[in-house]
Design a protein around this motif. Structure first.
Motif, PDB file in Angstrom:
ATOM      1  N   ALA A 192      32.124 -13.514   2.788  1.00  0.00           N
ATOM      2  CA  ALA A 192      31.574 -14.688   2.082  1.00  0.00           C
ATOM      3  C   ALA A 192      31.220 -15.814   3.044  1.00  0.00           C
ATOM      4  O   ALA A 192      31.359 -16.992   2.725  1.00  0.00           O
ATOM      5  CB  ALA A 192      32.534 -15.187   1.002  1.00  0.00           C
ATOM      6  N   ILE A 193      30.767 -15.444   4.240  1.00  0.00           N
ATOM      7  CA  ILE A 193      30.238 -16.431   5.191  1.00  0.00           C
ATOM      8  C   ILE A 193      28.717 -16.434   5.074  1.00  0.00           C
ATOM      9  O   ILE A 193      28.060 -15.413   5.291  1.00  0.00           O
ATOM     10  CB  ILE A 193      30.653 -16.117   6.642  1.00  0.00           C
ATOM     11  CG1 ILE A 193      32.168 -16.257   6.808  1.00  0.00           C
ATOM     12  CG2 ILE A 193      29.931 -17.046   7.623  1.00  0.00           C
ATOM     13  CD1 ILE A 193      32.668 -15.920   8.203  1.00  0.00           C
ATOM     14  N   HIS A 194      28.169 -17.570   4.714  1.00  0.00           N
ATOM     15  CA  HIS A 194      26.720 -17.700   4.561  1.00  0.00           C
ATOM     16  C   HIS A 194      26.039 -17.619   5.931  1.00  0.00           C
ATOM     17  O   HIS A 194      26.597 -18.051   6.946  1.00  0.00           O
ATOM     18  CB  HIS A 194      26.396 -19.038   3.896  1.00  0.00           C
ATOM     19  CG  HIS A 194      24.935 -19.267   3.698  1.00  0.00           C
ATOM     20  ND1 HIS A 194      24.162 -18.456   2.891  1.00  0.00           N
ATOM     21  CD2 HIS A 194      24.086 -20.202   4.209  1.00  0.00           C
ATOM     22  CE1 HIS A 194      22.924 -18.892   2.910  1.00  0.00           C
ATOM     23  NE2 HIS A 194      22.843 -19.943   3.698  1.00  0.00           N
ATOM     24  N   ILE A 195      24.835 -17.086   5.957  1.00  0.00           N
ATOM     25  CA  ILE A 195      24.064 -16.962   7.193  1.00  0.00           C
ATOM     26  C   ILE A 195      22.863 -17.906   7.168  1.00  0.00           C
ATOM     27  O   ILE A 195      22.124 -17.966   6.188  1.00  0.00           O
ATOM     28  CB  ILE A 195      23.574 -15.512   7.402  1.00  0.00           C
ATOM     29  CG1 ILE A 195      24.756 -14.570   7.665  1.00  0.00           C
ATOM     30  CG2 ILE A 195      22.548 -15.434   8.545  1.00  0.00           C
ATOM     31  CD1 ILE A 195      25.470 -14.792   8.988  1.00  0.00           C
ATOM     32  N   THR A 196      22.699 -18.637   8.257  1.00  0.00           N
ATOM     33  CA  THR A 196      21.492 -19.429   8.474  1.00  0.00           C
ATOM     34  C   THR A 196      20.710 -18.769   9.599  1.00  0.00           C
ATOM     35  O   THR A 196      21.265 -18.450  10.649  1.00  0.00           O
ATOM     36  CB  THR A 196      21.828 -20.883   8.848  1.00  0.00           C
ATOM     37  OG1 THR A 196      22.567 -21.480   7.789  1.00  0.00           O
ATOM     38  CG2 THR A 196      20.554 -21.686   9.096  1.00  0.00           C
ATOM     39  N   SER A 197      19.439 -18.560   9.367  1.00  0.00           N
ATOM     40  CA  SER A 197      18.573 -17.896  10.340  1.00  0.00           C
ATOM     41  C   SER A 197      17.826 -18.908  11.196  1.00  0.00           C
ATOM     42  O   SER A 197      17.194 -19.818  10.685  1.00  0.00           O
ATOM     43  CB  SER A 197      17.556 -17.023   9.597  1.00  0.00           C
ATOM     44  OG  SER A 197      16.481 -16.665  10.441  1.00  0.00           O
ATOM     45  N   TYR A 198      17.906 -18.739  12.522  1.00  0.00           N
ATOM     46  CA  TYR A 198      17.011 -19.495  13.394  1.00  0.00           C
ATOM     47  C   TYR A 198      16.115 -18.525  14.153  1.00  0.00           C
ATOM     48  O   TYR A 198      16.393 -17.335  14.211  1.00  0.00           O
ATOM     49  CB  TYR A 198      17.773 -20.432  14.335  1.00  0.00           C
ATOM     50  CG  TYR A 198      18.485 -19.797  15.520  1.00  0.00           C
ATOM     51  CD1 TYR A 198      17.798 -19.431  16.683  1.00  0.00           C
ATOM     52  CD2 TYR A 198      19.869 -19.614  15.512  1.00  0.00           C
ATOM     53  CE1 TYR A 198      18.443 -18.882  17.776  1.00  0.00           C
ATOM     54  CE2 TYR A 198      20.532 -19.074  16.606  1.00  0.00           C
ATOM     55  CZ  TYR A 198      19.815 -18.705  17.736  1.00  0.00           C
ATOM     56  OH  TYR A 198      20.463 -18.159  18.819  1.00  0.00           O
TER      57      TYR A 198
END
Length: 267
Positions: free
Chosen positions: A172-178
């Motif tokens: 349940a760790i959200h991912i942010t894409s760069y």
């Protein structure tokens, strides 16, 4: 999920260029801004936000702690300087930009310091960036998964990082894409361009919509107002099953960002 689906990035933008980019982004509708200590643009970002006239509570501002400031006696003072530069009392999200090279500062030490910054009210949320599965495990052990708002990692059609993203999802760790557009390389891809033509949209919108469909937040940057506005529309673009499958097949583990002496041993 607290991290906005789309924000504007400021990597490599400085001075008047970043001021114009952030002002344009805010004017066309963005409310999330991503910066970092190492970008050396926090003061300019703060100026742009201040001059925009938008209320602070309408914004979601992210900054990142640089590796030189990871030690427990340096992290909070460095964040306070970031806040002064940004002209803010708090940021919404503070990330560890990169894990400490050679474990010079332990994950436990800097995550505990970051949690202390949260408890002090300097940041509403905390998280990590460029963390592998073993490093995420250490971060969870240090502060608990409930205190990790996101892991910001490189993700693009050419680097889909499935092992990491699937593990993060299980925790349940959200991912942010760069680097979602792969330095622009993915914009030229024939598969992407064909999907864009099919929907009467841009290649950038297709790529960002794909990442959003996969459950990630995105933080594309641009110095052009029209591109900022166009990218924002990716949140409403609906790709079909065939589009998604075609993009998933583009994965070739092609990483754009892996600085010597800084990058961990990638999964």
């Amino acid at each position: 999920m607290s991290v906005p689906v789309i924000g504007v990035g400021t990597f490599r933008l400085k001075d008047d260029v970043v001021i114009a980019s952030v002002k344009n982004a805010l004017e066309v509708g963005y409310r999330a801004i991503d910066t970092a200590q190492i970008y050396e643009n926090e003061s300019a970002v703060g100026q742009a936000i201040s001059e925009s006239g938008i209320a602070r509570d309408e914004l979601y501002v992210t900054t990142k702690i640089w590796i030189a400031n990871l030690a427990k006696d340096k992290l909070i003072p460095s964040l306070k300087k970031s806040l002064r530069d940004l002209q803010m009392d708090y940021v919404d999200l503070t990330l560890i930009h990169w894990p400490s090279p050679n474990d010079e500062v332990s994950v436990d030490e800097f995550m505990q310091a970051l949690l202390a910054a949260k408890k002090e009210g300097l940041t509403r949320e905390i998280g990590i960036s460029n963390f592998t599965i073993p490093l995420m495990e250490q971060a969870i052990k240090a502060v608990g998964v409930e205190n990790i708002a996101t892991n910001q990692i490189e993700l693009s059609p050419y680097l889909q990082n499935r092992k990491v993203t699937e593990w993060a999802k299980q925790q349940a760790i959200h991912i942010t894409s760069y680097m979602t557009l792969a330095y622009g390389n993915a914009l030229k891809d024939e598969v992407i361009q064909d999907i864009a033509k099919k929907h009467g949209t841009t290649a950038a919108q297709v790529i960002l919509a794909w990442a959003i469909h996969e459950g990630y937040s995105v933080i594309p940057s641009s110095t052009k107002r029209e591109n900022l506005l166009s990218n924002l529309h990716s949140t409403t673009l609906q790709l079909d099953k065939n589009d998604i499958e075609a993009i998933r097949k583009l994965d070739k583990n092609e990483r754009q960002v892996s600085p010597d002496g800084l990058a961990p041993h990638w999964d």
